[in-house]
Design a protein around this motif. Structure first.
Motif, short mmCIF file in Angstrom:
data_model
loop_
_atom_site.label_atom_id
_atom_site.label_comp_id
_atom_site.label_asym_id
_atom_site.label_seq_id
_atom_site.Cartn_x
_atom_site.Cartn_y
_atom_site.Cartn_z
N MET A 98 56.27 10.80 1.96
CA MET A 98 57.45 10.89 2.67
C MET A 98 57.46 10.05 3.83
SD MET A 98 58.87 12.95 0.21
CE MET A 98 60.62 13.17 1.15
N GLY A 99 58.57 9.35 3.80
CA GLY A 99 58.81 8.47 5.04
C GLY A 99 60.35 8.70 5.63
N TRP A 100 60.46 8.21 6.92
CA TRP A 100 61.50 7.93 7.63
C TRP A 100 61.67 6.32 8.05
CZ3 TRP A 100 65.58 11.41 8.15
CH2 TRP A 100 65.28 12.80 7.92
N PHE A 101 62.97 6.01 7.73
CA PHE A 101 63.35 4.81 7.90
C PHE A 101 64.58 4.77 8.86
CE2 PHE A 101 60.73 1.73 5.38
CZ PHE A 101 59.91 2.81 4.72
N ARG A 102 64.81 3.56 9.51
CA ARG A 102 66.22 3.59 10.18
C ARG A 102 66.87 2.04 10.29
NH1 ARG A 102 64.06 4.21 16.41
NH2 ARG A 102 63.03 2.16 16.52
N GLU A 108 67.80 -4.99 9.48
CA GLU A 108 67.16 -4.52 8.43
C GLU A 108 66.75 -3.22 8.62
OE1 GLU A 108 65.62 -8.59 6.49
OE2 GLU A 108 64.26 -7.13 6.94
N ARG A 109 66.71 -2.46 7.28
CA ARG A 109 65.98 -1.16 7.45
C ARG A 109 64.55 -1.16 7.97
NH1 ARG A 109 67.83 2.95 2.84
NH2 ARG A 109 69.82 1.79 3.49
N GLU A 110 64.13 -0.40 8.68
CA GLU A 110 62.90 -0.45 9.38
C GLU A 110 61.99 0.84 9.10
OE1 GLU A 110 62.77 -1.74 13.40
OE2 GLU A 110 63.43 0.16 13.94
N PHE A 111 60.73 0.93 8.91
CA PHE A 111 59.90 2.18 8.73
C PHE A 111 59.67 2.59 10.27
CE2 PHE A 111 56.63 4.86 7.54
CZ PHE A 111 55.66 4.71 8.52
N VAL A 112 60.02 4.00 10.34
CA VAL A 112 59.74 4.86 11.42
C VAL A 112 58.74 5.68 11.45
CG1 VAL A 112 60.77 6.69 12.99
CG2 VAL A 112 62.18 4.78 11.72
N TYR A 161 51.76 8.66 10.40
CA TYR A 161 51.54 7.32 11.01
C TYR A 161 52.85 6.91 11.40
CZ TYR A 161 52.27 6.74 5.99
OH TYR A 161 52.89 6.93 4.43
N TYR A 162 52.97 6.00 12.24
CA TYR A 162 54.21 5.87 12.94
C TYR A 162 54.38 4.12 13.47
CZ TYR A 162 54.06 10.69 13.85
OH TYR A 162 54.00 12.26 13.58
N ALA A 163 55.63 3.92 13.49
CA ALA A 163 55.96 2.39 14.15
C ALA A 163 55.51 2.59 15.42
CB ALA A 163 57.39 2.06 13.69
N ASP A 164 55.08 1.48 15.91
CA ASP A 164 54.67 1.31 17.33
C ASP A 164 55.86 1.90 18.20
OD1 ASP A 164 52.47 -1.58 16.88
OD2 ASP A 164 52.22 0.57 16.73
N SER A 165 57.04 1.32 18.05
CA SER A 165 58.17 1.72 18.70
C SER A 165 58.57 2.96 19.04
CB SER A 165 59.37 0.97 18.28
OG SER A 165 59.74 1.56 16.68
N VAL A 166 57.80 4.04 18.20
CA VAL A 166 58.24 5.50 18.17
C VAL A 166 56.87 6.18 18.47
CG1 VAL A 166 60.19 5.20 16.76
CG2 VAL A 166 58.07 6.11 15.96
N THR A 176 57.49 12.78 16.06
CA THR A 176 56.59 13.52 15.06
C THR A 176 57.13 13.72 13.85
OG1 THR A 176 55.43 14.60 17.25
CG2 THR A 176 55.13 15.63 15.06
N ILE A 177 56.38 13.30 12.75
CA ILE A 177 56.88 13.66 11.34
C ILE A 177 55.87 14.97 10.91
CG2 ILE A 177 55.22 11.89 10.50
CD1 ILE A 177 57.31 11.60 8.37
N SER A 178 56.70 15.79 10.29
CA SER A 178 55.81 17.03 9.44
C SER A 178 56.39 17.32 8.16
CB SER A 178 55.77 18.15 10.44
OG SER A 178 57.03 18.45 10.62
#
Length: 125
Positions: free
Chosen positions: A34-38, A44-48, A59-64, A69-71
Protein backbone atom coordinates in the motif's frame (compact mmCIF):
# COMPACT_ATOMS: atom_id res chain seq x y z
CA UNK A 1 -9.84 -6.37 -7.41
CA UNK A 2 -9.55 -3.68 -4.75
CA UNK A 3 -11.55 -0.50 -4.30
CA UNK A 4 -9.96 2.29 -2.31
CA UNK A 5 -11.64 5.25 -0.61
CA UNK A 6 -9.65 8.03 1.06
CA UNK A 7 -10.89 10.32 3.81
CA UNK A 8 -9.52 12.84 6.28
CA UNK A 9 -8.30 15.64 4.04
CA UNK A 10 -8.97 19.28 4.77
CA UNK A 11 -7.54 22.71 5.49
CA UNK A 12 -4.90 23.14 8.18
CA UNK A 13 -2.43 25.83 9.19
CA UNK A 14 1.28 25.35 8.73
CA UNK A 15 2.71 23.34 11.61
CA UNK A 16 -0.56 21.50 12.13
CA UNK A 17 -1.50 17.86 11.70
CA UNK A 18 -3.91 15.75 9.68
CA UNK A 19 -4.62 12.04 9.48
CA UNK A 20 -5.68 10.45 6.23
CA UNK A 21 -7.36 7.06 6.10
CA UNK A 22 -7.73 4.72 3.15
CA UNK A 23 -10.41 2.04 3.38
CA UNK A 24 -10.09 -0.93 1.05
CA UNK A 25 -12.68 -3.41 -0.10
CA UNK A 26 -11.97 -7.05 -0.88
CA UNK A 27 -10.69 -10.09 0.97
CA UNK A 28 -7.07 -9.95 -0.14
CA UNK A 29 -5.98 -6.63 1.34
CA UNK A 30 -3.04 -8.16 3.20
CA UNK A 31 -1.50 -9.34 -0.09
CA UNK A 32 -1.04 -5.79 -1.39
CA UNK A 33 1.70 -3.28 -0.90
CA UNK A 34 0.00 0.00 0.00
CA UNK A 35 1.18 3.49 -0.77
CA UNK A 36 0.29 7.14 -0.56
CA UNK A 37 1.02 9.53 -3.41
CA UNK A 38 0.23 13.20 -3.88
CA UNK A 39 -0.25 15.57 -6.77
CA UNK A 40 0.02 19.33 -6.54
CA UNK A 41 -1.43 21.61 -9.24
CA UNK A 42 0.76 21.59 -12.33
CA UNK A 43 3.02 18.87 -10.97
CA UNK A 44 3.35 15.14 -11.50
CA UNK A 45 2.01 12.66 -9.00
CA UNK A 46 4.77 11.79 -6.55
CA UNK A 47 5.40 9.04 -4.04
CA UNK A 48 4.93 9.98 -0.38
CA UNK A 49 4.99 6.80 1.74
CA UNK A 50 4.59 3.05 1.44
CA UNK A 51 4.05 0.01 3.63
CA UNK A 52 4.74 -3.62 2.75
CA UNK A 53 2.52 -6.67 3.10
CA UNK A 54 3.29 -6.78 6.78
CA UNK A 55 3.02 -3.65 8.82
CA UNK A 56 6.66 -3.31 9.81
CA UNK A 57 8.27 -2.39 6.50
CA UNK A 58 7.64 1.29 5.87
CA UNK A 59 9.46 3.82 3.69
CA UNK A 60 9.10 7.49 2.88
CA UNK A 61 10.01 10.20 0.44
CA UNK A 62 12.83 12.37 1.78
CA UNK A 63 10.51 15.39 1.78
CA UNK A 64 8.22 13.86 4.42
CA UNK A 65 10.59 11.64 6.39
CA UNK A 66 10.33 12.36 10.10
CA UNK A 67 7.01 14.19 9.71
CA UNK A 68 4.67 11.59 8.17
CA UNK A 69 3.89 8.08 9.41
CA UNK A 70 2.20 5.36 7.39
CA UNK A 71 0.53 2.39 9.06
CA UNK A 72 -1.80 -0.41 8.03
CA UNK A 73 -4.39 -2.51 9.84
CA UNK A 74 -4.94 -5.70 7.86
CA UNK A 75 -7.95 -6.99 9.84
CA UNK A 76 -9.70 -3.67 9.24
CA UNK A 77 -8.49 -3.26 5.63
CA UNK A 78 -7.22 0.25 6.29
CA UNK A 79 -4.03 2.22 5.81
CA UNK A 80 -3.44 5.55 7.52
CA UNK A 81 -1.12 8.46 6.85
CA UNK A 82 -0.46 10.64 9.87
CA UNK A 83 0.95 13.99 8.82
CA UNK A 84 2.62 16.30 11.33
CA UNK A 85 4.48 19.60 11.05
CA UNK A 86 2.66 20.29 7.81
CA UNK A 87 4.09 22.82 5.40
CA UNK A 88 2.43 24.81 2.61
CA UNK A 89 4.38 22.72 0.11
CA UNK A 90 2.50 19.63 1.35
CA UNK A 91 -0.63 21.04 -0.27
CA UNK A 92 -1.87 18.51 -2.83
CA UNK A 93 -4.45 15.89 -3.61
CA UNK A 94 -3.43 12.74 -1.78
CA UNK A 95 -4.09 9.33 -3.32
CA UNK A 96 -4.09 5.87 -1.79
CA UNK A 97 -2.79 3.05 -3.97
CA UNK A 98 -2.51 -0.74 -3.86
CA UNK A 99 -0.22 -2.97 -5.85
CA UNK A 100 1.53 -6.32 -6.15
CA UNK A 101 5.12 -5.45 -7.02
CA UNK A 102 7.90 -8.02 -6.70
CA UNK A 103 9.38 -6.11 -3.78
CA UNK A 104 7.73 -4.69 -0.68
CA UNK A 105 9.52 -1.42 -1.38
CA UNK A 106 7.57 0.22 -4.20
CA UNK A 107 7.93 3.92 -4.93
CA UNK A 108 6.94 4.08 -8.59
CA UNK A 109 3.44 4.75 -9.86
CA UNK A 110 3.91 1.75 -12.14
CA UNK A 111 4.14 -0.52 -9.09
CA UNK A 112 0.52 0.16 -8.17
CA UNK A 113 -2.58 -1.20 -9.89
CA UNK A 114 -5.44 0.33 -7.92
CA UNK A 115 -6.04 3.94 -6.94
CA UNK A 116 -8.49 5.87 -4.84
CA UNK A 117 -10.23 9.04 -5.97
CA UNK A 118 -8.02 11.30 -3.87
CA UNK A 119 -8.55 13.70 -0.97
CA UNK A 120 -7.50 17.35 -0.88
CA UNK A 121 -5.00 18.56 1.72
CA UNK A 122 -4.45 22.30 1.92
CA UNK A 123 -1.86 23.83 4.24
CA UNK A 124 -2.08 27.57 4.75
CA UNK A 125 0.91 29.69 5.67
Amino acid sequence: QVQLVESGGGLVQAGGSLKLTCAASGHTFSRYVMGWFRQAPGKEREFVAGVGWTAWRTYYADSVKGRFTISRNNPRNTVDLEMNSLKPEDTAVYFCAAGSPPSEIATSRADYDYWGQGTQVTVSS
